[in-house]
Write an enzyme that holds these catalytic residues in place. Structure first.
Site, PDB file in Angstrom:
ATOM      1  N   GLY A 214      29.949 -25.444  12.318  1.00 42.31           N
ATOM      2  CA  GLY A 214      30.235 -25.647  13.729  1.00 42.31           C
ATOM      3  C   GLY A 214      30.013 -24.463  14.635  1.00 42.31           C
TER       4      GLY A 214
ATOM      5  N   GLU B  94      30.359 -24.345   5.711  1.00 43.24           N
ATOM      6  CA  GLU B  94      29.406 -25.473   5.814  1.00 43.24           C
ATOM      7  C   GLU B  94      28.573 -25.347   7.086  1.00 43.24           C
ATOM      8  OE1 GLU B  94      32.161 -28.763   6.167  1.00 43.24           O
ATOM      9  OE2 GLU B  94      32.589 -28.805   4.017  1.00 43.24           O
TER      10      GLU B  94
ATOM     11  N   GLY C 281      25.364 -25.360   9.556  1.00 39.86           N
ATOM     12  CA  GLY C 281      24.091 -26.075   9.665  1.00 39.86           C
ATOM     13  C   GLY C 281      23.252 -25.494  10.789  1.00 39.86           C
ATOM     14  N   ARG C 282      23.606 -25.884  12.019  1.00 36.58           N
ATOM     15  CA  ARG C 282      22.807 -25.486  13.190  1.00 36.58           C
ATOM     16  C   ARG C 282      22.618 -23.978  13.288  1.00 36.58           C
ATOM     17  NH1 ARG C 282      25.530 -28.092  16.470  1.00 36.58           N
ATOM     18  NH2 ARG C 282      24.169 -29.878  16.633  1.00 36.58           N
TER      19      ARG C 282
ATOM     20  N   ARG D 294      18.591 -35.934  21.318  1.00 42.33           N
ATOM     21  CA  ARG D 294      19.767 -35.483  22.066  1.00 42.33           C
ATOM     22  C   ARG D 294      19.380 -34.886  23.408  1.00 42.33           C
ATOM     23  NH1 ARG D 294      23.053 -32.887  17.005  1.00 42.33           N
ATOM     24  NH2 ARG D 294      24.166 -34.782  16.504  1.00 42.33           N
TER      25      ARG D 294
ATOM     26  N   CYS E 142       8.234 -45.237  25.463  1.00 40.50           N
ATOM     27  CA  CYS E 142       8.151 -46.164  26.592  1.00 40.50           C
ATOM     28  C   CYS E 142       9.503 -46.394  27.232  1.00 40.50           C
ATOM     29  CB  CYS E 142       7.552 -47.481  26.145  1.00 40.50           C
ATOM     30  SG  CYS E 142       5.806 -47.310  25.818  1.00 40.50           S
TER      31      CYS E 142
ATOM     32  N   TYR F  89      18.439 -30.436  13.364  1.00 41.98           N
ATOM     33  CA  TYR F  89      18.767 -31.709  14.038  1.00 41.98           C
ATOM     34  C   TYR F  89      17.666 -32.234  14.974  1.00 41.98           C
ATOM     35  CZ  TYR F  89      23.625 -30.549  12.677  1.00 41.98           C
ATOM     36  OH  TYR F  89      24.760 -30.217  11.992  1.00 41.98           O
TER      37      TYR F  89
HETATM   38  C1  LIG Z   1      27.885 -31.505  10.850  1.00 39.55           C
HETATM   39  C2  LIG Z   1      28.876 -30.874   9.949  1.00 39.55           C
HETATM   40  C3  LIG Z   1      28.759 -29.529   9.589  1.00 39.55           C
HETATM   41  C4  LIG Z   1      27.699 -28.627  10.176  1.00 39.55           C
HETATM   42  O1  LIG Z   1      27.876 -28.445  11.549  1.00 39.55           O
HETATM   43  P1  LIG Z   1      26.975 -27.401  12.371  1.00 39.55           P
HETATM   44  O2  LIG Z   1      27.440 -27.534  13.759  1.00 39.55           O
HETATM   45  O3  LIG Z   1      25.555 -27.814  12.181  1.00 39.55           O
HETATM   46  O4  LIG Z   1      27.241 -26.048  11.781  1.00 39.55           O
HETATM   47  C5  LIG Z   1      29.669 -29.007   8.683  1.00 39.55           C
HETATM   48  N1  LIG Z   1      30.668 -29.772   8.163  1.00 39.55           N
HETATM   49  C6  LIG Z   1      30.816 -31.059   8.503  1.00 39.55           C
HETATM   50  C7  LIG Z   1      31.918 -31.834   7.898  1.00 39.55           C
HETATM   51  C8  LIG Z   1      29.944 -31.651   9.399  1.00 39.55           C
HETATM   52  O5  LIG Z   1      30.112 -32.939   9.747  1.00 39.55           O
END
Ligand SMILES: *Cc1c(COP(=O)(O)O)cnc(C)c1O
Length: 459
Positions: free
Chosen positions: A250, A288, A290-291, A327, A363, A392
């Site tokens: 997050g 965890e 991601g982004r 998005r 379209c 994403y």
């Molecule tokens: C989407 C998600 C993440 C990753 O979130 P980012 O904003 O991409 O870092 C981690 N844990 C859970 C449970 C998620 O749903």
């Protein structure tokens, strides 16, 4: 937010990022008439980002950094991250399959699906994948399905309800969020302690507070509350039942320029401030992200097919629209992207700036990835680059208008500046594949359905 105070600068200053890569991609034909849109991933950058994440956290023996698969659900990317020593966070049967195909050991995989089926739980427990239950009901399912010999680490997701950030749809810790056990609801805290008391195998607390649009202090406060709950559970049971804390991901990403801010180190500093005990070695940590690992390590390149003027506005019609920047098209103020302009040879475009809309191939009227952006005048055959789209975006395309999933390439500049080298990550989707995924095998099924009954009725 109005267009005039958009945080996105008119155009990148100096030599734009990845100019050498765009040039080479055009020269190699990876971008052009034959293939008008593609995604690109900076593999050197990914390695650097993972190293920065690892360095940001104190060296504790049991920290597991997992990558949230949904941020880049591509097997070669996941395998690269596994090779960098990461684990993988998955949230669906498909993501679990990709993580296994990528080669993550099951013990380094964390399953967080919000609506786990019995079959999904059974498989995770059989494999030894860690599972974070999202609710008490799910814990009861695990009670039923868990066998004594399962080695899965089992946890419970909580929602510290610290509030949301600037993007409602991305805020996981609001009072009414669908995720986890809402900690501040009446009786919830006691129920969580009871759940751990009754289940000796429940040893992990999980929270994911974020994402994009949430300030660091808010996220850190949510994790601090999760840590305090772990202390309360262990205090109440007079033993260290909770042995690990999964702090989720997050971390927001800066989409306004090239700088990485906040960094993972900034986040760790905020966590140290909010919950110093988190790092004293009593708890194993799981992350965890991601982004924050992938966004700045990828971009979309797209051909300008046509330009036109409408109502006094210049519009560049490109092949990057809602199918690959969903998005941004639907929430342009929440997800603004920087756009780079390149000429037909893939060189940074020069010339006077002109206010232009950068539109996509879908379209519907709103299929515009950037409104009123000042860029060198784009012409047919030029290229645009959408920056910071490594997470994403092209990895999770939208099938609208039966547009094909774009090809994705990884690139590396290699040691000693030998030039840019590319490797395929995902092939562009073929028209045969589109037809197949659109029910081609059942082409006659509806015209046949009921045909017998109708024929019977006419007799
Ligand atoms: C989407 C998600 C993440 C990753 O979130 P980012 O904003 O991409 O870092 C981690 N844990 C859970 C449970 C998620 O749903």
């Amino acid at each position: 937010m109005t267009q005039t105070n958009s945080p996105i600068p008119a155009s990148p200053a100096g030599s734009p990022q990845f100019a050498d890569v765009v040039r080479q991609a055009v020269a190699d034909g990876l971008l052009g008439e034959r293939q008008p849109v593609a995604g690109f991933i900076d593999t050197d950058g990914v390695r650097t980002s993972v190293a920065a994440l690892r360095n940001a956290f104190p060296a504790m023996p049991h920290t597991l950094h997992t990558f949230a698969a949904k941020a880049s659900s591509l097997v070669p990317v996941l395998r690269l991250l596994a090779a960098c020593g990461m684990g993988c966070e998955v949230a669906s049967p498909g993501e679990l399959r990709l993580a296994l195909d990528a080669g993550f050991p099951p013990a380094d995989i964390v399953l967080d699906s919000p609506a786990k089926t019995r079959q999904e739980i059974r498989l995770a427990l059989a494999l030894g994948v860690a599972v974070n239950a999202d609710s008490f009901d799910e814990l009861r399912r695990i009670d039923e399905l868990r066998t004594r010999d399962s080695v899965s680490v089992l946890g419970l997701r909580v929602n510290p309800q610290v509030g949301g950030g600037s993007i409602e749809a991305m805020s996981t810790a609001t009072a009414t969020s669908k995720f986890g056990v809402a900690l501040h609801d009446e009786g919830a805290r006691e129920a969580v302690v009871r759940a751990f008391t009754e289940r000796p195998w429940l040893t992990r607390l999980h929270a994911h507070v974020g994402s994009q649009g949430c300030p660091l202090e808010l996220i850190a406060r949510g994790i601090a509350q999760t840590y305090e709950l772990a202390e309360e559970i262990n205090g109440s049971l007079r033993t260290q039942r909770v042995t690990s804390i999964d702090i989720g991901g997050g971390l927001p990403v800066n989409f306004a320029d090239d700088t990485v801010r906040p960094s993972h180190a900034d986040y760790v500093a905020a966590l140290r401030e909010a919950a110093p005990g988190l790092f004293d070695g009593r708890y194993a940590l799981v992350t965890e992200f991601g982004r924050s690992l992938l966004a700045k390590n990828g971009f979309i390149g797209a051909l300008v097919e046509y330009t036109k003027d409408a109502g006094g506005r210049r519009i560049a019609l490109t092949h990057a629209g809602a199918q690959t920047a969903t998005r941004t098209v639907f929430m342009p103020d929440a997800w603004p992207l920087r756009v780079g302009a390149f000429d037909a040879q893939g060189r940074p475009a020069a010339g006077p700036l002109l206010v232009q809309d950068i539109a996509g191939p879908c379209c519907f009227t709103g299929d515009v990835v950037a409104h009123g952006r000042e860029l060198p005048e784009l012409r047919e055959g030029d290229f645009v680059v959408l920056y910071d789209t490594g997470a994403y975006y092209f990895s999770t395309p939208w099938a609208y208008n039966s547009l094909p999933r774009p090809a994705v390439y990884g690139f590396s500049r290699g040691a000693g500046g030998k030039g840019v080298r590319f490797a395929p990550v995902r092939d562009a989707q073929s028209l045969d594949s589109i037809a197949r995924e659109s029910g081609l095998a059942h082409a006659d099924s509806l015209t046949r359905l009921g045909a017998g009954a109708r024929a019977g009725g006419e007799q």
